[in-house]
Write an enzyme that holds these catalytic residues in place. Sequence first.
Site, mmCIF file in Angstrom:
data_model
loop_
_atom_site.group_PDB
_atom_site.id
_atom_site.type_symbol
_atom_site.label_atom_id
_atom_site.label_comp_id
_atom_site.label_asym_id
_atom_site.label_seq_id
_atom_site.Cartn_x
_atom_site.Cartn_y
_atom_site.Cartn_z
ATOM 1 C CB CYS A 142 18.067 -22.325 10.029
ATOM 2 S SG CYS A 142 16.146 -23.119 10.142
ATOM 3 C CG HIS A 258 17.432 -27.061 6.832
ATOM 4 N ND1 HIS A 258 17.484 -27.893 8.523
ATOM 5 C CD2 HIS A 258 17.826 -25.881 8.039
ATOM 6 C CE1 HIS A 258 16.415 -27.891 8.760
ATOM 7 N NE2 HIS A 258 16.344 -26.606 8.251
#
Length: 351
Positions: A142, A258
Amino acid sequence: MAWTKVMPAHPVVAVCGATGAVGNEFLKVLHDLDFPASKVIALASARSAGKKLPFEGCGQVPAGELTVQEMTPDSFEGVDIALFSAGASVSKAMREAVVAHGAVMIDNSSAFRMEEDVPLVVPEVNPGDVSWHNGVIANPNCSTIQMVVALKPLYNLARISRVVVSTYQAASGAGAPAMAELYDQTREFLDGKPEDELTISAFAHRIAFNTIPHIDVFLDDDSTKEEWKMVVETKKIMGDDNIQVAATCVRVPVLRCHGESINVEFVGDVPPADAREALAAAPGVTVMDDPANNVYPMPGLLAGTNDTYVGRIRRDPTVKHGLAMWVVADQIRKGAALNAVQIAQLLLPQE
């Protein structure tokens, strides 16, 4: 061996690990993109078999409920695309059966990413790599995905020689139990529970009101496996083994999305204005960069979105040709489920 099976225009899709956080997001993304499936099958472990999952429908599949079936090697008969997020061990165990039944495995785990005959694909960066798959295509880590989406438009302006990245990774990146632990631990902390009595299981230390510079296992050189992934995956996806990457990956008490602080060094000059223009024109990128009005990407406000958001674009004066920027993306969508379904879209017959 080249893959020769022709993908139908309306494939049968199996969602493997359907009851997990990413599996659930697979179902949402299939609906959101109206993926042209003729059938969607929900697969999971034996203990989840029989569970009903709501599904908003896609393609030829109407809205309703999907009944979870136990995943076995025979589950893939008649399946064209298998979206996997069930863990590396399950992916490895099921690979042979998936491919033998003629399905293409799009795998979200780290099991196959660095195998030479497995493409590691981010559709905005290296879509052409799907052409040489042999039945398995890997979804990158990711944190790597959102970084390369932001790097690619800049690389097209001038070759990148070095990247230094520090990540601010949400608790949910460690799974649903980790997200629950952040909720519960924060409540315990605010209720005055003593430090040594806080419930700590998903992370090595308390995550509430704390940051943990430790994601995945430590390696012999004292980096973590998460940091190693960012190094090697970036080189493979960008198709340039000469890019030097230094990563520090940190877990932060954020629920979802994130953030990454990225310093990029180029072989030639890339003015910030040119970088903004290139990023604004790039697929899957939204520029949020207006410091005068306090506009920049923030994880708390971008959960559930599809794009990679870039802001704080400025020169890095410590190197001759450098830029600094701040990048945010939803790691469950673009960092996992969305990227995988976008890979599946690349496999469809081109009109």
